[in-house]
Design an enzyme around this catalytic site. Structure first.
Site, short mmCIF file in Angstrom:
data_model
loop_
_atom_site.label_atom_id
_atom_site.label_comp_id
_atom_site.label_asym_id
_atom_site.label_seq_id
_atom_site.Cartn_x
_atom_site.Cartn_y
_atom_site.Cartn_z
N ASP A 161 0.87 -1.16 0.00
CA ASP A 161 0.00 0.00 0.00
C ASP A 161 0.92 1.22 0.00
O ASP A 161 1.91 1.26 0.73
CB ASP A 161 -0.88 0.01 1.25
CG ASP A 161 -1.72 1.26 1.34
OD1 ASP A 161 -2.48 1.53 0.41
OD2 ASP A 161 -1.58 1.98 2.35
N LYS A 162 0.63 2.21 -0.84
CA LYS A 162 1.55 3.34 -0.98
C LYS A 162 1.60 4.22 0.26
O LYS A 162 2.64 4.40 0.88
CB LYS A 162 1.19 4.19 -2.20
CG LYS A 162 2.12 5.39 -2.39
CD LYS A 162 1.65 6.29 -3.51
CE LYS A 162 0.53 7.21 -3.09
NZ LYS A 162 0.96 8.29 -2.13
N LYS A 182 -9.50 -2.97 -2.74
CA LYS A 182 -8.08 -3.35 -2.65
C LYS A 182 -7.89 -4.86 -2.68
O LYS A 182 -6.92 -5.37 -3.24
CB LYS A 182 -7.45 -2.76 -1.38
CG LYS A 182 -7.17 -1.27 -1.49
CD LYS A 182 -6.37 -0.77 -0.31
CE LYS A 182 -6.01 0.70 -0.50
NZ LYS A 182 -5.18 1.22 0.61
N ASP A 195 -1.20 -0.68 6.29
CA ASP A 195 -1.27 -0.14 7.64
C ASP A 195 -2.65 0.40 8.03
O ASP A 195 -2.85 0.78 9.17
CB ASP A 195 -0.24 0.98 7.82
CG ASP A 195 -0.60 2.23 7.02
OD1 ASP A 195 -1.29 2.08 5.99
OD2 ASP A 195 -0.20 3.33 7.42
N ASP A 244 -6.99 -1.53 4.46
CA ASP A 244 -6.10 -2.58 3.98
C ASP A 244 -6.46 -3.95 4.55
O ASP A 244 -5.96 -4.97 4.08
CB ASP A 244 -4.64 -2.27 4.37
CG ASP A 244 -4.12 -1.00 3.72
OD1 ASP A 244 -4.52 -0.75 2.56
OD2 ASP A 244 -3.33 -0.28 4.34
#
Length: 659
Positions: free
Chosen positions: A348-349, A527, A546, A550
């Site tokens: 995850d960015k 996601k 995080d 997610d």
């Protein structure tokens, strides 16, 4: 495995086996010296005295009564549970040796096994002592975590400071943490600034600068200054207590390799029992009753899957403790095992590869200097609570003092305005220019187009209704992210990135880091679809995230890895938790998975392979060539195999998991 012993406190059992070993050793030495075996092997006779022929039988019986019951009880437990395994094999060997020796004294057979019996018991006790000691040392990681807490805290009261036990602290209490002291409970700094050593919790070696409002974790050390901390969590609610629970659960959790070892031990029981029965029958039919008993006992001794039982538990304990010290918390052993097979890591960015906080990355000046541009922008934004405002103020203060502005006013959706040095000023986006009928300076056009092309947020600075410059702000990429991506590539693992940001923003970050594949403009609830898409291509996916959004992706992935700074929901959905926010921790998880699984397989191959070779030899298959094994030699070889397995597992300690 060692029956029920593995489920209890290993430190206490290590001490029990240590005492039993030394007692048995004291009795075993004279029993061996006054047996016929010693004279045959060395040609030396011990001092004789009346009744010395009873030394071996009496002391051999004493050894059996001192050290044997612990194995017999565990063997009976396996019978009662209908789960035959190692302890039942050991018990069978002891009972056969003792019964044969007693029968010899009664003149029924002629097989003196007193020295072999004593040696077997003593060596088995030594092996179990070392096993429990090694596992106890590995599980000492839990004790080490507990020792991170100070013995007492200094609570601040209206009358001063008073020492109190940790158990007396309550949320809301104010505590004093002196320079060099440990933080007694989770909380937030209300006064003071210091660099905190969090290496024992996060695995990060560098101290972290913290000040008022920042959270602190129990067990960390204030290295250079005193702090006053408001307690937020105590006891079982602290992060340190949560880490202890994770470590304990991981050490107790089963793995596929352990299940394989358990099945092998159960299978070996039937193999050994069958081989023993066949040995007894064949040698009896050949008319060699003494050889039949001796070799049957040797088969049962050799077949004890001691090394097989130790092969997995020791690796599990060592790897879990090693991981905990590096800030890698293993919640699920199966997740750790699967990590070795991962061929793509999906990050995850925001908050993982980036800090999740904007910073000023560039400035463009139409009139004046960059320092003056930031000085004005910082003054205007100083009273704003917007995240972009905080970034602008931080950049301005890094260049020098920021003047005080007056008449601050926030204009929703447009920006903020104030008076700086007597001149009306404003900072905002395109809506601010449209409202004031201003145009973007042509001299800035090309540079600003480049910013927008990579997805940067653009803020204009206006003074006296003139656009004097612009600022580019971007989510700051963690400096360690590039290293993490490069290292994963060196391990043969591809890297993908997922984000809800616009495509150009995602592509800019991916290009900077060398990411292989990008999933951009993904809605939070979608996601997990990206994870499923990768899996449908036949990929084994590790998801690193995080946030709350997610959690579904973490749960769907083959391996879910939560950043420790993330939310409780994300951590709950993951199989592995990184205590720090450093994405390089993922490298540690992969390396640990591959190294620990390799050690498990090596130990299983050694433990099983040893028995495959040794059992036929003990049964006398090569007796025609003069190659035979006595029960005593069999006991020595069996313990040597255990030592090899233990030493091989200890090699894991050389693995460096820190970033």
């Amino acid at each position: 495995m060692v029956g029920d012993m593995h489920g209890e406190g290993h430190a206490g059992h290590a001490e029990l086996f240590r005492r039993l070993f030394w007692r048995s050793l004291v009795l075993t030495v004279p029993a061996v010296l006054y047996s016929g075996m010693w004279a045959e092997l060395t040609g030396l006779e011990p001092p004789s005295f009346p009744g010395d022929t009873w030394v071996a039988p009496v002391l051999g019986t004493a050894v059996f009564l001192v050290g044997g019951p612990v194995f017999l009880r565990m063997g009976w437990g396996e019978v009662r549970d209908r789960r035959p395994g190692m302890m039942l094999l050991i018990s069978m060997g002891l009972l056969v040796a003792f019964g044969a020796s007693v029968a010899t004294e009664l003149g029924v057979v002629d097989v003196e096994l007193w020295p072999e019996l004593a040696t077997l018991v003593t060596i088995m006790l030594l092996g179990h002592w070392q096993e429990m000691k090694a596992i106890g040392q590995a599980q000492g990681a839990l004790a080490a975590l507990a020792e991170l807490l100070p013995d007492e805290a200094e609570r601040v009261t209206p009358d001063g400071v008073e020492p109190v036990a940790l158990g007396d602290l309550r949320p809301g209490d104010l505590v004093l943490v002196r320079a060099g002291a440990r933080v007694p409970a989770d909380g937030a700094i209300v006064e003071g600034r210091a660099e905190l050593d969090e290496s024992m919790v996060t695995g990060e070696s560098r101290p972290v600068a913290k000040g008022p409002g920042d959270g602190v974790v129990a067990g960390t050390v204030s290295t250079d200054s005193s702090l006053r901390v408001e307690v937020r969590a105590v006891g079982a609610d602290t992060a340190l207590a949560g880490i202890q629970r994770l470590v304990a659960d991981a050490q107790a959790s089963r793995s596929r390799a352990q299940a394989l070892a358990d099945r092998a031990a159960a299978f070996l029981f039937y193999v050994a029992a069958g081989a023993g029965a066949a040995t007894l029958l064949v040698w009896s039919l050949l008319g060699e009753a003494d050889a039949a008993v001796t070799r049957t006992v040797t088969v049962l001794v050799i077949a004890c899957p001691h090394a097989l039982g130790l092969a997995i538990p020791l690796v599990v304990s060592l790897s879990t403790a090693l991981a905990a010290r590096a800030g890698i918390l293993v919640k699920d052993r199966l997740a750790l095992e699967r990590t070795r097979q991962v061929d793509v890591v999906l990050f995850d960015k925001t908050g993982t590869l980036t800090r999740g906080e904007h910073v000023v990355v560039a400035t463009a000046v139409a009139t004046g200097s960059e320092d003056e541009l930031l000085r004005v922008a910082g003054a205007v934004e100083a009273d704003s609570e917007h995240p972009l405002a905080r970034a602008v103020v931080a950049a301005a203060r890094a260049r020098g003092d920021v003047p005080r502005a007056t008449g601050f006013r926030a204009r929703t959706g447009r920006g903020v305005e104030a008076t700086v040095d007597g001149r009306p000023s404003a900072v905002g986006g395109p809506a601010l220019l449209r409202e004031r009928g201003l145009e973007e300076p042509a001299v800035l056009g090309e540079e600003l187009d480049g910013w927008r092309g990579r997805g940067a947020a653009v803020l204009y600075v206006v003074v006296d209704d003139v656009v004097v410059g612009a600022l580019a702000l971007e989510d700051e990429v963690r400096p360690e992210s590039r290293e993490a991506v490069d290292d994963l590539h060196r391990l043969g693992v591809e890297v993908a990135m997922i984000t809800g940001d616009a495509r150009q923003v995602a592509e800019a970050v991916a290009g900077e880091l060398g990411v292989d594949e990008v999933f951009a403009e993904v809605l939070p609830e979608d996601k997990d679809r990206a994870v499923r898409e990768l899996q449908e291509r036949g990929r084994r996916v590790a998801m690193v995230g995080d946030g709350v959004n997610d959690a579904p992706a973490l749960a769907r992935a083959d391996v879910g890895i939560a950043i420790g700074a993330g939310t409780d929901v994300a951590i709950e959905s993951a199989g592995v938790v990184l205590a720090s926010s450093d994405p390089r921790g993922v490298l540690g998880v992969v390396r640990l998975s591959r190294a620990s699984y390799a050690k498990m397989i090596q130990n299983l191959v050694w433990g099983a392979g040893y028995n495959v070779v040794a059992i036929p030899l003990a049964a006398g298959v090569l007796a025609f060539a003069g190659l035979t094994l006595s029960p005593a030699v069999g006991a020595v070889l069996m313990s040597l195999s255990t030592i090899v397995v233990a030493l091989n597992a200890q090699l894991l300690r050389r693995l460096d998991l820190r970033p």
